[in-house]
Design an enzyme around this catalytic site. Structure first.
Site: not given
Ligand SMILES: *[C@@H]1O[C@H](CO)[C@@H](O)[C@H](O)[C@H]1NC(C)=O
Ligand SMILES: *[C@@H]1O[C@H](CO)[C@@H](O)[C@H](O)[C@H]1NC(C)=O
Ligand SMILES: *[C@@H]1O[C@H](CO)[C@@H](O)[C@H](O)[C@H]1NC(C)=O
Ligand SMILES: *[C@@H]1O[C@H](CO)[C@@H](O)[C@H](O)[C@H]1NC(C)=O
Ligand SMILES: *[C@@H]1O[C@H](CO)[C@@H](O)[C@H](O)[C@H]1NC(C)=O
Length: 434
Positions: A79-80, A156, A158, A190, A215, A219
């Site tokens: 992820d990030d 992914k 975001d 997202s 999403r 979160d």
């Protein structure tokens, strides 16, 4: 009524287009770093628990050696906070050299050698949520190419630090750019989560055409409150969300936090059961090196996983909200089977819920019932009254087979044939799986 829906439902989806990359015909499964590890880049203090290639290799080892991969948990997703704060001298994203000294391609190879896949993260805005370089519109092409060169399998995207206009342009553009690389890359958007998750701001028809999953909502955090909040939002909005899901295109209520710190065993079963009903992606975010055997048994429950992975890909719904605090959820499955979840919002003691399959609108017949978390089996006729005992914040989950036609034992009585089908039910109320 449900069975009628079940028979017609596949026809509804014939016209539904999914992103044409051939991926994720059932909800993707794997492991995702965010909820458990966030933006922990402090490898000096704790080299085993910071965002680094070692963490992802450790999780890959666990997935491939502890029976996860065979059950379908194949994605290992970064992820990030993986990247360097600067792009390289050719304008490409690059991993932080201190934490990913081998580079992303080598990590991808490490996973591929073990039958696993690598996911990575980027952001539509000027910066990622964690303050790393973003992938705004003008960087989409170069970043998609970089991910493909690294042999990444999922991306992914975001939405921090971007506005609605940029998102409208960027999310479809990234879909095209990933396709143009020629590498099949699962695409998680997202976008809807940044637009409130509901029409008219969110167009689920369009999302299904450009993304494999998205999403819709905030979160997840490591608490029962957070899980409950997500459950409520998804089922309160089920009439909008259910038609959006189909093979290749999924609503994503966010990660499984089973095996972390916030959920009891009953609550863990509830998350697993309701994520299966929702046809949700199953991305665990926990420490697979130390996960308890209780949590592991829930996450590796074969019947829950096969309900989640049903090939028809129809998202289930909440069919009842009782004043008692019991809620009933239902999902149609292939082969005319279905799943039922009895969920308790109560906080006092196990609740004995009385009902029958007929009251839940099952058609006439005799059904084989398999209890997902106790492995017990029984047979129930539609009209048979039964009792299930549901723990506070817990579930009872059933796989319900296709109905067998009632075997009408005709017998001759008083000059005509009579049916004795219901003779053995009488007044007894079975306490199923108490
Ligand atoms: C790209 O899109 C085309 C047309 O929709 C599709 O046939 C092809 O498989 C896609 N390729 C990849 C790599 O996603
Ligand atoms: C969105 O951001 C861009 C700059 O990237 C700006 O030009 C545009 O006006 C913004 N749009 C809105 C609706 O805020
Ligand atoms: C939603 O997207 C679809 C497919 O891209 C499009 O045909 C439709 O017009 C859009 N609906 C709205 C209300 O914008
Ligand atoms: C499901 O039930 C319908 C109606 O009873 C029947 O026509 C169909 O053949 C069944 N399908 C399967 C796969 O059993
Ligand atoms: C059963 O069907 C009736 C009639 O369509 C409907 O009103 C009722 O809500 C359904 N009950 C359940 C539990 O789905």
């Amino acid at each position: 009524m449900h069975l009628a829906l079940l028979v017609c439902a596949p026809a509804l989806f014939v016209a539904t287009l999914a992103l044409d990359n051939g991926l994720m015909r059932t909800p993707p499964m794997g492991w995702l770093a965010w909820e458990r590890y966030r933006c922990d880049i402090d490898c000096d203090s704790d080299p085993k628990n910071c965002i680094s290639e070692n963490l992802f290799m450790d999780m890959a080892d666990r997935l491939s050696e502890d029976g996860w991969r065979e059950l379908g948990y194949v994605y290992v997703n970064i992820d990030d906070c993986w990247s360097s704060k600067e792009r390289d001298n050719q304008g490409r994203l690059q991993p932080d050299p201190k934490r990913f000294p081998g580079g992303i391609k080598k990590l991808a190879r490490y996973l591929h050698d073990r039958g696993l896949k690598l996911g990575i993260y980027g952001d539509m805005g000027t910066y990622t949520c964690g303050g790393y370089p973003g992938t705004p519109v003008e960087k989409i092409e170069i970043d998609a190419q970089t991910f493909a060169e690294w042999e990444v399998d999922m991306f992914k995207y975001d939405g921090c630090y971007s506005n609605a206009t940029e998102q409208e342009q960027g999310y479809p553009l990234m879909s095209k750019a990933l396709n143009a690389t020629g590498r099949p890359i699962g695409y998680s958007c997202s976008w809807p989560a940044y637009q409130g998750g509901l029409p008219p701001k969110v167009n689920y028809t369009q999302l299904g055409e450009i993304c494999n999953l998205w999403r819709n909502y905030g979160d997840i955090q490591d608490s029962w409150d957070s899980v409950l909040n997500i459950i409520d939002w998804f089922f309160d909005n089920q009439d909008v969300l259910i038609p959006a899901a189909a093979p290749g295109r999924w609503n994503d209520p966010d990660m499984l936090i089973i095996g972390d710190f916030g959920l009891s065993m009953d609550q863990s079963r509830s998350q697993m059961a309701l994520w299966a009903i929702m046809a949700a992606p199953l991305f665990m975010s926990n420490d697979l090196r130390t996960v308890s055997s209780g949590a592991r048994n829930i996450l590796q429950n074969k019947m829950a996983i096969s309900i989640n992975q049903d090939p028809m890909g129809i998202q289930g719904r909440r069919i009842l909200k009782e004043k008692s605090g019991i809620e009933v959820f239902w999902r149609p499955l292939s082969n005319n089977a279905s799943a039922l979840v009895f969920f308790s919002r109560r906080t006092d003691m196990p609740y004995r819920y009385h009902t029958s399959l007929a009251k839940l609108n099952y058609t006439t017949g005799s059904y084989k019932i398999f209890d997902v978390f106790t492995d017990k089996a029984t047979t129930l006729k539609d009209a048979t009254e039964f009792v299930v005992s549901v723990n506070p914040t817990g579930v009872v989950m059933w796989y319900v087979s296709a109905p067998a036609k009632l075997n009408l034992r005709l017998f001759y009585e008083g000059g005509s044939f009579q049916s004795s089908t219901y003779r053995d039910d009488e007044n007894a109320i079975p306490r199923v799986f108490l």
